[in-house]
Structure formats: structure tokens, C-alpha cells
Design a protein around this motif. Structure first.
Motif, mmCIF file in Angstrom:
data_model
loop_
_atom_site.group_PDB
_atom_site.id
_atom_site.type_symbol
_atom_site.label_atom_id
_atom_site.label_comp_id
_atom_site.label_asym_id
_atom_site.label_seq_id
_atom_site.Cartn_x
_atom_site.Cartn_y
_atom_site.Cartn_z
ATOM 1 N N LEU A 110 0.836 -1.201 0.000
ATOM 2 C CA LEU A 110 0.000 0.000 0.000
ATOM 3 C C LEU A 110 0.865 1.242 0.000
ATOM 4 N N ARG A 111 0.353 2.314 -0.583
ATOM 5 C CA ARG A 111 1.107 3.569 -0.648
ATOM 6 C C ARG A 111 0.158 4.744 -0.487
ATOM 7 N N HIS A 112 0.635 5.789 0.202
ATOM 8 C CA HIS A 112 -0.160 7.019 0.301
ATOM 9 C C HIS A 112 -0.409 7.568 -1.101
ATOM 10 N N ALA A 113 -1.621 8.014 -1.348
ATOM 11 C CA ALA A 113 -1.909 8.692 -2.613
ATOM 12 C C ALA A 113 -1.203 10.049 -2.631
ATOM 13 N N CYS A 114 -1.114 10.636 -3.813
ATOM 14 C CA CYS A 114 -0.416 11.920 -3.973
ATOM 15 C C CYS A 114 -0.933 12.954 -2.981
ATOM 16 N N GLY A 115 -0.021 13.562 -2.236
ATOM 17 C CA GLY A 115 -0.385 14.667 -1.369
ATOM 18 C C GLY A 115 -0.998 14.273 -0.048
ATOM 19 N N VAL A 116 -1.205 12.976 0.206
ATOM 20 C CA VAL A 116 -1.842 12.541 1.447
ATOM 21 C C VAL A 116 -0.823 12.542 2.578
ATOM 22 N N ARG A 117 -1.148 13.260 3.668
ATOM 23 C CA ARG A 117 -0.266 13.332 4.836
ATOM 24 C C ARG A 117 -1.117 13.166 6.099
ATOM 25 N N PRO A 118 -1.217 11.941 6.600
ATOM 26 C CA PRO A 118 -2.031 11.700 7.808
ATOM 27 C C PRO A 118 -1.427 12.381 9.029
ATOM 28 N N VAL A 119 -2.276 12.676 10.004
ATOM 29 C CA VAL A 119 -1.807 13.212 11.291
ATOM 30 C C VAL A 119 -2.571 12.527 12.419
ATOM 31 N N TYR A 120 -1.922 12.449 13.584
ATOM 32 C CA TYR A 120 -2.594 11.906 14.761
ATOM 33 C C TYR A 120 -1.937 12.467 16.008
#
Length: 380
Positions: A303-313
Motif C-alpha cells: 500500500l502507498r499514500h496517494a499523492c499529497g496525502v499526509r495523515p496526522v494523529y
């Protein structure tokens, strides 16, 4: 994958971040541009993408905002094409942002990419955000001045703010793979020596007003009950028009108590995760069902983050659940699945194989992330 070489992030953060500009020469050796001017022009034709052309011709400045369907009329004199949020559209550009992930996701804004003709620039100006400017093909001269106590600003065009000229602390010619870091408030200007590409990794720092607005918007949207002011055993008052120091302190404490509520931490996390409207268009046309995803997990998937996706928690969470956010959306899994979830959020790419530790809820959340287009299946 882009990676900074001969670079100490700890030393940089200690000596320069938010303190002083610096040149990082050759930290991206053998740099390969993730896109070219033709790709950039293609993005500038999209209505949903923020683009502009800034030019100077016959000592006159012109700013034209996209989308562009014809370039010949606006690309005159010394001109620059600038496109915002390219990391949300070009996978290789999104990878360039990862070179700077020693700064947390919530501080990252987006990637602005520009293509400039010789002699082009936007004049001396001051930004109120941190930026790393990466030199792609070509050469560009940059000058950066000291942070002034006061700097006059003017508008040679209604959509172009410039500052007074300054005495440069840095005067450098950047070559491909060089990086210039500029903290907020330092005047600077760049001028292309040859046709060149530049990549500006920008960062955001929310103002008090923005944070308060985020909290207020949440209250309005959700209708959450809040505590009312009370004042038992009030002292006698002979000046009814006056608000006492004690009363004002009590009112401020009422606000402080609300902001200190752990629920507000979640509200702010959700707000800080918001990125761009472009991510709203990522949803899969043929969504996966839970059974299909479970079968894929048994086979093993990447799996890979889609373009520009930056999760936060939130780093500190003390409950039976673990919460994280992507682009203003909140997701929750069981607290004991945090160790399973964190690598998926922190790493751009992850290899996953089914484990009994994956509850049905966890697989459903993963399915939602994939179906919304936030995470891509690279291989099965």
C-alpha cells in the motif's frame, strides 16, 4: 525517492529552523526533475488547480491567474509560471516532499512549482512561512536579507506584493540539487539565469485566530453543550458598569477550561489535517468490499499514500481507541491496533499481510481509506 545527503536534520533544526536562512549545497545530488515545464503547463490548464503567471515587460509587472488555455498572450518579457499544490497531482512531486518529513505532516502545506525564463522573478518580498526552495534544471540567483524590524511594502500590481530592496546576507547561484531555506520574515528575491524549474516546499503555522475559528466552527456544526458562567457568593458591587478584574479572570478561565478539554485536541487535529480540495476527488470508481480486501490481505499487498496525502494523529492518546485524521476526516480503530496503524500513517509505502491482530473494524477502516483514494494498492 528523494533523500537529503550529507545533511543532519537535528543540526539544521537546532541552528536554522525558524531562526536563520541557509544554503544547503548539493544535498540532492544528481537531482532529476519530477516534471518539466510542459507538465506544469498542463496542470495550469486545470480549473481546480491554482496557477498564475507573473511577468515583467517594459518595466511593467503583470499577474494573470489561471486556468490558462492560451499562453502566448501572457508569457511575454521575463515571465514565471507558478502552480500550487503540485504534490497532490504528480506522484514524483509528492515524493519530493518526503525529503523534508523531519518536519511533521501538520506543519507541511504544499509544493509550489515554477518555471521561469531568464531574468524572471517576482521581485523582493517577504513571506510569513518557512520554505525550502529546491533548484531543478537551470540556474537561479537568490538573495536573502536580514529580518528587519520594519519593512515597507508596496504593490506594483494589485495582485503582487513587494518589499523594499535590502542588503543581502546571502547572495548565491543555485544549481540543480541545491536547496535554499528561508524562515518567515526574511526578505528575499530570486532571478533566473537560464530557463529553470524551482520547487518550493512550503510550511504553515496557524494563527490564534485560525485555531479559535476551528474550535468555534466545530461548536456551531456539532451543537456540543458547553459550560455556562456561574458566580455564586458574588461580592457586593457599587459600580454596575464596571467588569471587575476577578470577573474577567473567571471568564478567561472559562475559555481556558474549554480549550484544555481533550475533545478540543481532536478538533484541532482534524483541522490541522486539512490539506486541499483535490483530495476530495480521489474516491475509487469501483470500491472494494471488506471480503475482497480481506482476501487480498491474506495474499499480501503493498500500500502507498496517494499523492499529497499526509495523515496526522495525536502522539498522546489515552483511551480504548486510536484516532487519526486525513484531510479533515477522522478515523478510529481499537487502541490495541495502534502499533498496526502507525506504520501505515508514517510510512509512504507499507507491505501488509493478514494478521489475527487485524480486527474486522480495522480492516473496514483500511477499506474506507482505500475506497476514498487516500491509500493506493500498489501490488497484490
Amino acid at each position: 525517492m528523494y533523500q537529503l545527503c550529507d545533511f543532519s536534520s537535528a543540526q539544521f533544526l537546532r541552528q536554522h529552523w525558524q531562526q536563520s536562512p541557509c544554503v544547503l549545497s548539493g544535498v540532492l545530488p544528481d537531482f532529476v526533475d519530477p516534471l518539466d515545464e510542459h507538465d506544469l503547463a498542463g496542470l495550469a490548464q486545470e480549473e481546480a488547480i491554482d496557477s498564475r503567471i507573473i511577468s515583467q515587460h517594459n518595466q511593467q509587472w503583470q499577474v494573470t491567474e489561471g486556468p490558462f488555455f492560451e499562453f502566448s498572450d501572457v508569457c511575454v518579457g521575463a515571465w514565471t509560471l507558478m502552480v500550487q499544490g503540485v504534490d497532490a497531482h504528480i506522484e514524483e512531486a509528492a515524493a519530493l516532499m518526503k525529503a523534508f518529513d523531519f518536519i511533521p505532516h501538520w506543519r507541511m502545506d504544499d509544493l509550489l512549482v515554477s518555471f521561469s525564463q531568464p531574468g524572471a522573478g517576482v521581485g523582493a518580498h517577504v513571506d510569513q512561512y518557512d520554505v525550502f526552495i529546491i533548484q531543478g534544471k537551470g540556474q537561479r540567483r537568490w538573495q536573502v536579507g536580514a529580518k528587519p524590524e520594519q519593512l515597507n511594502q508596496h504593490y506594483p500590481h494589485p495582485k503582487l506584493q513587494q518589499s523594499d530592496e535590502f542588503v543581502p546576507l546571502i547572495d548565491v547561484l543555485l544549481n540543480p540539487g541545491d536547496v535554499l531555506y528561508i524562515p518567515p520574515g526574511f526578505p528575499h528575491k530570486g532571478e533566473s539565469i537560464s530557463p529553470c524549474m524551482n520547487y518550493s516546499v512550503g510550511f504553515r503555522a496557524p494563527q490564534q485566530m485560525e485555531l479559535v475559528q476551528a474550535i468555534a466552527d466545530d461548536l456551531l456544526d456539532t451543537g456540543k453543550p458547553t459550560q455556562r458562567f456561574v458566580d455564586p457568593k458574588r461580592a457586593d458591587n457599587q459600580q454596575p458598569a464596571a467588569i471587575s478584574e476577578h470577573d474577567m479572570a473567571a471568564l478567561k478561565q472559562l475559555l481556558t477550561d474549554y480549550v484544555a478539554n481533550p475533545k478540543v485536541d481532536e478538533v484541532l487535529t482534524q483541522y490541522l489535517s486539512k490539506q486541499t480540495d483535490s483530495l476530495d476527488n480521489y474516491a475509487m470508481e469501483d470500491p472494494l468490499c471488506t471480503e475482497e480486501l480481506t482476501a487480498l490481505l491474506h495474499q499480501g499487498i503493498t500500500l502507498r499514500h496517494a499523492c499529497g496525502v499526509r495523515p496526522v494523529y495525536l502522539a498522546e492518546q489515552h483511551s480504548d481507541s486510536f484516532m487519526f485524521c486525513i484531510n479533515g476526516e477522522m478515523f478510529t480503530v481499537n487502541g490495541d491496533e495502534r502499533l498496526l496503524t502507525e506504520p501505515l500513517l508514517n510510512q509512504t509505502q507499507s507491505d501488509l499481510t493478514y494478521s489475527p491482530a487485524m480486527s474486522g473494524l480495522w480492516i473496514e477502516v483500511l477499506r474506507d481509506l482505500i475506497n476514498r483514494g487516500y491509500i493506493d494498492i500498489v501490488s497484490e
